[in-house]
Enzyme design. Structure first.
Site, mmCIF file in Angstrom:
data_model
loop_
_atom_site.group_PDB
_atom_site.id
_atom_site.type_symbol
_atom_site.label_atom_id
_atom_site.label_comp_id
_atom_site.label_asym_id
_atom_site.label_seq_id
_atom_site.Cartn_x
_atom_site.Cartn_y
_atom_site.Cartn_z
ATOM 1 N N SER A 30 -4.152 8.136 7.368
ATOM 2 C CA SER A 30 -5.277 9.062 7.209
ATOM 3 C C SER A 30 -6.197 8.996 8.422
ATOM 4 O O SER A 30 -6.993 9.906 8.647
ATOM 5 C CB SER A 30 -6.061 8.732 5.930
ATOM 6 O OG SER A 30 -6.382 7.349 5.896
ATOM 7 N N ASP A 87 0.080 1.436 7.498
ATOM 8 C CA ASP A 87 0.989 2.548 7.205
ATOM 9 C C ASP A 87 2.026 2.711 8.312
ATOM 10 O O ASP A 87 1.681 2.720 9.502
ATOM 11 C CB ASP A 87 0.192 3.866 7.143
ATOM 12 C CG ASP A 87 -0.033 4.331 5.732
ATOM 13 O OD1 ASP A 87 0.710 3.910 4.816
ATOM 14 O OD2 ASP A 87 -0.974 5.126 5.526
ATOM 15 N N GLU A 108 -0.681 8.219 -5.803
ATOM 16 C CA GLU A 108 -1.709 9.149 -5.313
ATOM 17 C C GLU A 108 -1.597 10.527 -5.966
ATOM 18 O O GLU A 108 -0.495 11.103 -6.059
ATOM 19 C CB GLU A 108 -1.588 9.327 -3.788
ATOM 20 C CG GLU A 108 -2.605 10.352 -3.259
ATOM 21 C CD GLU A 108 -2.762 10.391 -1.745
ATOM 22 O OE1 GLU A 108 -2.105 9.597 -1.041
ATOM 23 O OE2 GLU A 108 -3.547 11.240 -1.286
#
Ligand code: KIV
Length: 285
Positions: A50, A88, A187
């Site tokens: 993100s 990530d 999510e």
């Protein structure tokens, strides 16, 4: 544990052991000073891809590279002493094969010192997760809304709208679990599906737009601080940092234009006899 610090870092195994116990507190982090603050409150800091959207201004996470992730993970590792730091694996670094995933994960672990990675785990990811875990890489799975798949999904829409979609997401979570994921991010799914997944898997679930019944929660820090203009439904704003920055910048700009900044306290004066009047408008040496 670093040479300077006696603080023991939370491990992936510690997080795995939290299933059904005290909720796991997680936030994203991308830089050292923020990580230092969040470390006091979080069990897990996620160096999320993100970062591409909330720091670099990209339209999605698809443009994030492994080098970007490594740079941010190094910074977070300098700031956080106690929380487990999970990094990530970005789009394109792991999907092709378990071997490609291992090469990417090995770079993350050896170059940053972060002890674990996360990957967005569709059905295909079971083999990859097992391959990594068997070779010493703790892996966190990620099911439901998978932002790296935005181009197939056609947008960032919550999942679990049809029985088929629900069954698929549950299957993906079970696959990640069976392959040895130490935790699974869930999510953007219907709340009852998040509950069903949490009950069905051995690994703790970490919800984001999921359910308070997950074993923990994660939010993108910029979202919860009110620092990113677009706020998904599942974000609760715990701060209004954008307004704080805006008013501080406006205050500063006003003082510069009025020549009331810098004040005496912020200037150097080495000669006591030097004129004490306003500084001439020229660049500092
Ligand atoms: O990249 C990220 O910040 C994430 C969270 C949304 C879980 O994957």
């Amino acid at each position: 544990m670093s040479a300077q610090s006696q603080i023991k870092r939370i491990t992936a195994a510690d997080i795995a052991a939290r299933k059904g116990k005290e909720p796991i507190v997680a936030l994203t982090a991308y830089d050292a000073p923020t990580a230092r603050i969040l470390d006091r409150h979080c069990d897990l800091l996620l160096v999320g891809d993100s970062v591409g959207m909330v720091v670099h201004g990209l339209p999605s996470t698809v443009g994030v590279t492994l080098d970007m992730m490594i740079m941010h993970a190094k910074a977070v590792m300098r700031g956080a002493e106690r929380a487990l730091v999970v990094v990530d694996l970005p789009f394109g670094s792991y999907e092709e094969s378990p071997q490609a995933a291992f090469r990417a994960a090995a770079r993350v672990l050896s170059e940053t010192g972060a002890p674990a990675v996360k990957l967005e785990s569709g059905r295909y990811a079971g083999e990859t997760i097992r391959f990594l875990v068997e070779r010493g890489v703790p892996v966190m799975g990620h099911v439901g809304l998978r932002p790296q798949a935005v181009n197939v999904a056609g947008g960032f829409r919550a999942k679990g709208r049809t029985p088929e979609e629900r069954a698929e997401i549950l299957a993906e979570a079970k696959i990640a679990d069976a392959a040895g994921a130490f935790a699974i991010v869930v999510e953007g799914v219907a709340e009852d599906l998040a509950r069903e997944i949490t009950a069905a898997v051995r690994a703790p679930t970490i919800g984001i737009g999921a359910s308070s019944d997950c074993d923990g929660q994660v939010l993108v820090t910029q979202d919860m601080l009110g620092l990113f203009e677009w706020t998904p439904k599942f974000v609760k704003r715990y701060g209004d940092i954008a307004s704080a920055i805006d008013s501080a910048a406006a205050h500063y700009a006003g003082e510069v234009r009025a020549r009331t900044f810098p004040e005496l306290a912020q200037v150097y004066r080495f000669d006591a006899k030097a004129p004490q009047g306003p500084k001439p408008a020229k660049k500092r040496a």
